[in-house]
Design a protein around this motif. Structure first.
Motif, mmCIF file in Angstrom:
data_model
loop_
_atom_site.group_PDB
_atom_site.id
_atom_site.type_symbol
_atom_site.label_atom_id
_atom_site.label_comp_id
_atom_site.label_asym_id
_atom_site.label_seq_id
_atom_site.Cartn_x
_atom_site.Cartn_y
_atom_site.Cartn_z
ATOM 1 N N ILE A 305 0.870 -1.182 0.000
ATOM 2 C CA ILE A 305 0.000 0.000 0.000
ATOM 3 C C ILE A 305 0.904 1.229 0.000
ATOM 4 O O ILE A 305 1.682 1.435 0.941
ATOM 5 C CB ILE A 305 -0.947 0.000 1.228
ATOM 6 C CG1 ILE A 305 -1.881 -1.218 1.156
ATOM 7 C CG2 ILE A 305 -1.748 1.310 1.293
ATOM 8 C CD1 ILE A 305 -2.803 -1.382 2.355
ATOM 9 N N GLY A 306 0.817 2.008 -1.048
ATOM 10 C CA GLY A 306 1.663 3.198 -1.165
ATOM 11 C C GLY A 306 1.659 3.711 -2.583
ATOM 12 O O GLY A 306 0.747 3.408 -3.349
ATOM 13 N N ASP A 315 -5.994 7.366 1.527
ATOM 14 C CA ASP A 315 -5.774 5.955 1.188
ATOM 15 C C ASP A 315 -5.437 5.145 2.441
ATOM 16 O O ASP A 315 -5.922 4.026 2.624
ATOM 17 C CB ASP A 315 -4.627 5.825 0.174
ATOM 18 C CG ASP A 315 -4.916 6.575 -1.113
ATOM 19 O OD1 ASP A 315 -6.031 6.438 -1.639
ATOM 20 O OD2 ASP A 315 -4.023 7.315 -1.590
ATOM 21 N N LEU A 316 -4.583 5.734 3.292
ATOM 22 C CA LEU A 316 -4.193 5.028 4.510
ATOM 23 C C LEU A 316 -5.385 4.901 5.461
ATOM 24 O O LEU A 316 -5.540 3.878 6.137
ATOM 25 C CB LEU A 316 -3.027 5.755 5.209
ATOM 26 C CG LEU A 316 -1.747 5.959 4.384
ATOM 27 C CD1 LEU A 316 -0.589 6.356 5.289
ATOM 28 C CD2 LEU A 316 -1.355 4.713 3.596
ATOM 29 N N ARG A 317 -6.223 5.923 5.486
ATOM 30 C CA ARG A 317 -7.419 5.863 6.345
ATOM 31 C C ARG A 317 -8.348 4.730 5.893
ATOM 32 O O ARG A 317 -8.868 3.969 6.718
ATOM 33 C CB ARG A 317 -8.186 7.186 6.284
ATOM 34 C CG ARG A 317 -7.533 8.309 7.072
ATOM 35 C CD ARG A 317 -8.355 9.585 6.935
ATOM 36 N NE ARG A 317 -7.644 10.713 7.517
ATOM 37 C CZ ARG A 317 -7.626 11.937 6.969
ATOM 38 N NH1 ARG A 317 -8.277 12.192 5.846
ATOM 39 N NH2 ARG A 317 -6.961 12.908 7.569
ATOM 40 N N ILE A 335 3.305 -4.447 3.335
ATOM 41 C CA ILE A 335 4.123 -3.239 3.453
ATOM 42 C C ILE A 335 3.238 -2.027 3.219
ATOM 43 O O ILE A 335 2.427 -2.014 2.284
ATOM 44 C CB ILE A 335 5.254 -3.248 2.386
ATOM 45 C CG1 ILE A 335 6.157 -4.464 2.588
ATOM 46 C CG2 ILE A 335 6.056 -1.949 2.418
ATOM 47 C CD1 ILE A 335 7.062 -4.764 1.392
ATOM 48 N N VAL A 336 3.377 -1.018 4.066
ATOM 49 C CA VAL A 336 2.714 0.258 3.804
ATOM 50 C C VAL A 336 3.781 1.338 3.776
ATOM 51 O O VAL A 336 4.679 1.366 4.615
ATOM 52 C CB VAL A 336 1.606 0.572 4.835
ATOM 53 C CG1 VAL A 336 2.143 0.624 6.257
ATOM 54 C CG2 VAL A 336 0.884 1.877 4.489
ATOM 55 N N SER A 337 3.694 2.200 2.767
ATOM 56 C CA SER A 337 4.669 3.266 2.620
ATOM 57 C C SER A 337 3.930 4.594 2.467
ATOM 58 O O SER A 337 3.503 4.949 1.366
ATOM 59 C CB SER A 337 5.551 2.988 1.387
ATOM 60 O OG SER A 337 6.513 4.002 1.236
ATOM 61 N N PRO A 338 3.747 5.326 3.579
ATOM 62 C CA PRO A 338 3.101 6.641 3.465
ATOM 63 C C PRO A 338 3.902 7.487 2.465
ATOM 64 O O PRO A 338 5.126 7.467 2.493
ATOM 65 C CB PRO A 338 3.206 7.215 4.880
ATOM 66 C CG PRO A 338 3.453 6.032 5.777
ATOM 67 C CD PRO A 338 4.216 5.052 4.950
ATOM 68 N N ALA A 339 3.206 8.219 1.594
ATOM 69 C CA ALA A 339 3.900 8.815 0.449
ATOM 70 C C ALA A 339 4.733 10.046 0.777
ATOM 71 O O ALA A 339 5.622 10.410 0.005
ATOM 72 C CB ALA A 339 2.891 9.145 -0.654
ATOM 73 N N GLN A 346 0.879 12.426 10.020
ATOM 74 C CA GLN A 346 -0.572 12.478 10.241
ATOM 75 C C GLN A 346 -1.131 11.090 10.542
ATOM 76 O O GLN A 346 -1.993 10.930 11.404
ATOM 77 C CB GLN A 346 -1.239 13.062 8.989
ATOM 78 C CG GLN A 346 -2.622 13.613 9.241
ATOM 79 C CD GLN A 346 -3.139 14.415 8.046
ATOM 80 O OE1 GLN A 346 -2.353 14.815 7.174
ATOM 81 N NE2 GLN A 346 -4.432 14.648 7.994
ATOM 82 N N ALA A 347 -0.599 10.090 9.849
ATOM 83 C CA ALA A 347 -1.045 8.709 10.077
ATOM 84 C C ALA A 347 -0.667 8.245 11.480
ATOM 85 O O ALA A 347 -1.412 7.502 12.127
ATOM 86 C CB ALA A 347 -0.443 7.787 9.021
ATOM 87 N N LEU A 348 0.478 8.722 11.964
ATOM 88 C CA LEU A 348 0.882 8.409 13.345
ATOM 89 C C LEU A 348 -0.088 9.056 14.327
ATOM 90 O O LEU A 348 -0.593 8.414 15.247
ATOM 91 C CB LEU A 348 2.291 8.956 13.607
ATOM 92 C CG LEU A 348 3.469 8.071 13.241
ATOM 93 C CD1 LEU A 348 4.763 8.869 13.301
ATOM 94 C CD2 LEU A 348 3.547 6.859 14.162
#
Lengths: 428, 174
Positions: A305-306, A315-317, A335-339, A346-348
């Motif tokens: 996901i990224g 997308d992460l939400r 694997i997730v890679s915040p862009a 923000q995701a944290l």
């Protein structure tokens, strides 16, 4: 005769017509990354033309392999870094401040309606979401853009795609664009600009519009473009509030770039999404598209996901909502890679990263890496990845690997199931 | 001006993308020459063996939408360092086509029936292409069979070919 968005932008930027059908346009922004820019820099040095047309209009990021994975990628970063410094390019995003180019540049407010943008990256079409003409180019076009602030394009013949109906629950911009590419084919918009319009696009936020425009190139499109509206203004407001008294004034100004009612299109397609279900690719071309239901149960080895298509906060939400309280299957790694760093932070803050980690995801720093098989999630021969990226070409994520493109919701559901699965299974 | 003459490599598939022409893992190379051994490495096509089929070829004949996908100019460069300066096809992806002419190379579009005829007549045979740039023709020959086909490129594209690419042309004119 009425004009399309791209035709209006060309008319405002034309500096030459070396041929009946060829237009040299002035550039408002030239974006650079460490893969395609160093060869341009070295060639400019070789030609004794190591100059830049305007350091404030050149925006630079290290994103494809970050941090460097080996001596070769370290050298690419070194060349780019030294060049940005010697030309006093202030918008240079180095390790720690860097993110995927087509996510970080919009986030910084670098794209405005009516702009012309090039980058040595095919997914530059993403920025058309802002009502800009943004096109991916090769290194030589990039080199001339850096040197002279111009680029040559054929007349921007425009295809209008009206996305009509209502987007069903659990169906996203990614599903829409996959269904569009499935319909018109990988060669369906070659040499054309795609204007995405209609009620569904009007209702989309900027991130969804970027997902839509991002994959215009997968149908061969020069640029995907959306009409600038109040959503565009609201997104850009922090960056333009000193230029306009009110958002309404900005909106009125941007209306210059709305297509005329009698604009001439090469094709107009009405694409009704009311009955659309989540979509996924099979095979090795982005127009090999099927409903997820028809591919359900197909085993995968990795979930990713990224990327510039689907690595943004919304997308992460969406993925985290599906993953909340769940664990990924023992049969897969994920694997997730915040862009961008901002998205990561923000995701944290929103607790999304904890959801991903509790589910068993590996969280990586922002980078393009895995999408094109360069780093941070390369596939082995014979492995299969359920991915929110944009290309399922043979070997794209690693030699002999296979990629199924899908939305973040479908990718998250597939991580839990260990095989391609519909998000509604987990997102009641 | 570059040479557009020599032996022909036939690639009988549409939508050959730039990842297939040169995989992304080689984009970390700074030198163009380093790309040479990896041209078309990931092209999956029945009967095609990059290790044996590319050597000595100077012209590619292919189908529609050649060069789609990534904008990487490494694709034309990987062709160029293998001695291939001319690709003939039914159509090309926009960025790839522009990259070719920007490098002083040629991506020549021919009608689908002409491409069909070239495949029918010459594919599988040792074929040589000879380009008459000024006259606008390419002659394909194999044994005692020969066929001359006309082609058209724009005046701008022709200028790029004769100037050796876009950088010098643009710096002189804009």
């Amino acid at each position: 005769m009425g004009r399309t968005i791209a035709q209006k932008i060309f008319d405002d930027h034309r500096v030459g017509t070396p041929d009946a059908d060829m237009h040299v346009i002035r550039l408002d922004a030239v974006f650079c990354h460490e893969i395609t820019t160093p060869p341009a820099i070295l060639d400019l040095e070789r030609r004794d033309k190591d100059r830049v047309f305007d350091p404030d209009r050149i925006k630079v990021v290290i994103d494809h392999v970050s941090p460097a994975k080996d001596s070769k990628t370290a050298l690419q970063g070194k060349i780019l870094r030294a060049w940005a410094h010697r030309h006093a390019i202030k918008d240079f995003f180095d390790i720690g401040a860097n993110g995927v180019c087509h996510a970080i540049f919009p986030e910084k407010g670098f794209v405005r309606p009516g702009y012309t943008v090039i980058m040595g990256d095919s997914h530059t079409c993403t920025h058309g979401a802002f009502g800009a003409f943004a096109a991916g180019v090769g290194t030589t076009d990039l080199e001339v853009g850096i040197l002279k602030g111009v680029c040559a394009f054929k007349s921007p013949e425009t295809m209008r795609i009206n996305i009509t109906g209502h987007l069903p629950e659990g169906v996203y911009a990614k599903d829409v664009i996959l269904s569009v590419i499935g319909r018109i084919g990988v060669n369906g918009a070659t040499n054309k600009v795609i204007e995405f319009a209609g009620p569904v696009v009007a209702a989309m936020d900027m991130e969804s519009r970027m997902t839509l425009c991002n994959m215009a190139i997968e149908a061969g499109g020069t640029c995907g473009i959306c009409e600038p509206d109040r959503t565009t203004v609201d997104y850009l407001w922090p960056f333009i509030k000193d230029q306009y008294d009110t958002p309404e004034a900005a909106l009125a100004d941007f209306a210059r770039y709305l297509p005329d009612a009698d604009a001439v299109y090469s094709t107009t397609i009405d694409h009704d999404v009311s009955a659309l279900s989540p979509m996924v690719t099979f095979g090795y071309k982005p127009d090999n598209v099927k409903p997820v239901a028809e591919m359900a149960g197909t085993p995968v080895d990795q979930i990713y996901i990224g990327s510039c298509t689907n690595g943004r906060i919304s997308d992460l939400r969406i993925a985290a909502k599906v993953l909340s309280g769940q664990r990924i299957s023992d049969n897969v790694r994920a694997i997730v890679s915040p862009a961008t760093p901002k998205i990561y932070a923000q995701a944290l803050e929103e607790g999304l990263i904890k959801i991903f980690m509790d589910a068993g995801f590996c969280v990586t720093n922002p980078t393009c890496g895995a999408c094109l098989g360069m780093s941070n999630g390369v596939l082995a021969e014979g492995e299969v990845c359920a991915s929110t990226t944009n290309r399922n070409f043979n070997g794209r994520m690693g030699k002999g690997g296979m990629v199924h493109l899908m939305s973040p919701a479908t990718a998250a559901a597939s991580a839990i199931a260990g095989s391609i699965a519909n998000s509604t299974l987990f997102n009641g | 001006m570059k040479s557009f003459n020599g032996k022909v490599l036939f690639l009988d598939r549409s939508d050959i993308n730039t990842d297939e022409i040169i995989p992304a893992k080689y984009l970390t190379e700074i030198s163009r020459e380093a790309l040479a051994p990896n041209l078309l490495e990931d092209l999956k096509m029945d009967g095609f063996d990059p290790a044996n089929d590319i050597a000595g070829k100077a012209v590619v004949v292919t189908r529609a939408n050649f060069g789609c996908g990534s904008s990487r100019e490494h694709a034309p460069w990987a062709l160029e360092v293998n001695g291939i300066n001319l690709v003939v096809g039914e159509s090309f992806a926009r960025i790839f086509r522009q990259n070719m002419f920007n490098c002083g190379m040629m991506a020549v579009e021919l009608p689908a029936d002409t491409i069909d005829a070239l495949f029918a007549t010459f594919a599988g045979r040792e074929t040589t292409a000879t380009t008459d740039f000024e006259g606008g023709t390419i002659t394909f020959s194999a044994g005692d069979v020969s066929r001359t086909v006309p082609f058209k490129i724009s005046g701008f594209d022709a200028d790029l070919v004769t100037a050796g690419g876009w950088v010098e042309y643009a710096d002189a004119n804009y």
